[in-house]
Motif scaffolding. Structure first.
Motif, PDB file in Angstrom:
ATOM      1  N   ASN A 176       0.860  -1.192   0.000  1.00 17.15           N
ATOM      2  CA  ASN A 176       0.000   0.000   0.000  1.00 17.15           C
ATOM      3  C   ASN A 176       0.890   1.234   0.000  1.00 17.15           C
ATOM      4  O   ASN A 176       1.745   1.377   0.873  1.00 17.15           O
ATOM      5  CB  ASN A 176      -0.830   0.085   1.292  1.00 17.15           C
ATOM      6  N   ILE A 205      -2.968   4.744  -2.526  1.00 12.38           N
ATOM      7  CA  ILE A 205      -4.087   5.221  -1.709  1.00 12.38           C
ATOM      8  C   ILE A 205      -4.032   6.743  -1.630  1.00 12.38           C
ATOM      9  O   ILE A 205      -2.953   7.306  -1.389  1.00 12.38           O
ATOM     10  CB  ILE A 205      -4.009   4.662  -0.269  1.00 12.38           C
ATOM     11  N   LEU A 210      -7.167  12.510   7.856  1.00 16.22           N
ATOM     12  CA  LEU A 210      -7.165  11.764   9.120  1.00 16.22           C
ATOM     13  C   LEU A 210      -5.813  11.873   9.815  1.00 16.22           C
ATOM     14  O   LEU A 210      -5.477  11.058  10.677  1.00 16.22           O
ATOM     15  CB  LEU A 210      -7.516  10.297   8.861  1.00 16.22           C
TER      16      LEU A 210
END
Ligand code: SAM
Ligand code: SF4
Length: 346
Positions: A176, A205, A210
């Motif tokens: 990822n 991604i 966040l």
């Protein structure tokens, strides 16, 4: 609006297994378990730079409590688990938790997402415990960029960890990579080559709001479409790959000449909330129905307060029933969750 949750027999298999269905018809089969808020690095898109206030140990769910929760939700139709964090491999004896969870009736897949730093030491015990799938986060192949992102050294340990995972016999290893504008553009093609050469799947991604420091800015989001163009300039046109299942967040593509696949998870530029099948449990036992949820349901209070399984099941149904249609990052009234990624579990 009154909350409606259906828990009904499985329509496709005809089995009497129950399902967790929300107001929008989304069937929930996936649980993300945050097993610790601690981490051995400090990625800027996730954790604060300093003064991290970790939860004290007594607040964190024990393996027994996690297993009981999983047994309850498996009975409601959850079939897949992903252990995450914080960094799940800093939780002591995580292999023992995995060994328990793979035994839970109804659970057919237990995966884990890691930064890879401790994989060199733990890959074999994770495999032996029955872990099915492994995602390893790798945003860069440059030590300098790794340090800028994670505020720690450690790239070589991650690379060694990837090799150890392959040696341990993990077949479904996925990398990822978060893509950040003005930071990781030069990493895209080298990462793609690295994955291709080693037979690993790679998914890019998009950066989501966040980060604990609250510095996220739309401008920093390098979109999946932009990355795809960069890859096509280097490797030629990419062909859309068939979707394994409708609820997978990634859109996958195949390189020409059978050189493997690359995927894009585009929560900011192309939200996939309409197909979401995920629930989350934080390390201290709060149920969340969305990464961006601003509400939580306190499973720990029930687990430690003598509640029976039906009460726990009702709490989970309440959470699913309250799930919103989408995260609404682009809405004027969007409210960032109080918690950052390491406290929720990505
Ligand atoms: N520590 C492990 C790791 O880094 O793989 C597991 C937890 S981490 C929170 C899970 C995933 O969330 C990682 O792939 C990480 O890159 C991603 N992530 C963290 N902060 C993010 C953000 N603000 N936007 C998008 N993805 C993020
Ligand atoms: Fe740690 Fe993962 Fe967050 Fe990076 S993304 S700080 S590795 S929990």
């Amino acid at each position: 609006m009154p909350i409606q949750v259906d828990v009904q027999p499985d329509a496709t298999t005809g089995e009497s297994r129950r399902q967790l269905v929300d107001r929008f018809g989304r069937v929930h089969t996936n649980l993300r378990l945050n097993v610790t808020d601690r981490c051995n690095i400090r990625c800027f898109y996730c954790m604060p730079v300093e003064n991290v206030r970790f939860r004290p140990h007594h607040e964190i769910l024990t393996f027994e409590e996690i297993e009981r929760f999983v047994r309850v939700v498996a009975d409601l139709g959850i079939t897949k688990l992903r252990l995450t964090g914080g960094e799940p491999l800093v939780r002591q004896h995580i292999d023992q938790l995995i060994a328990r969870l793979v035994q839970v009736p109804g659970i057919d897949d237990v995966a884990l997402t890691t930064n890879g730093i401790l994989l060199g030491e733990q890959a074999q015990s994770l495999k032996d415990a029955g872990l099915t799938r492994l995602n390893i986060s790798l945003d860069t192949l440059s030590e300098a960029t790794f340090e800028r992102i994670s505020r720690r050294k450690g790239l070589q340990r991650v690379l060694d960890g990837i090799a150890a995972a392959q040696d341990a016999g993990f077949e479904k290893i996925r990398l990822n990579a978060i893509a950040i504008r003005n930071l990781t553009e030069t990493e895209i093609v080298p990462l793609a080559r690295f994955a291709m050469d080693r037979g690993l799947e790679l998914r890019f991604i998009e950066f989501m709001p966040l980060d604990a420091d609250g510095h996220w800015d739309h401008e920093q989001v390098l979109t999946g479409a932009e990355i795809r163009s960069m890859l096509e300039r280097e490797f030629g046109p990419l062909a859309a790959a068939p979707r394994a299942n409708a609820s997978q967040p990634a859109v996958d593509f195949e390189y020409r000449d059978g050189r493997g696949r690359v995927g894009f998870i585009n929560p900011v530029s192309e939200p996939f909330c309409g197909d979401c099948d995920r629930l989350r449990l934080t390390a201290e036992g709060q149920v969340r129905n969305c990464l961006f949820s601003i509400e939580e349901w306190d499973a720990r209070a029930l687990l430690r307060g003598g509640a029976d399984d039906e009460q726990l099941a009702q709490l989970v149904r309440d959470s699913v029933g309250a799930k919103r249609a989408g995260h609404g990052i682009d809405n004027d009234d969007f409210v960032r969750p109080q918690r950052a990624m390491y406290q929720i579990g990505g």
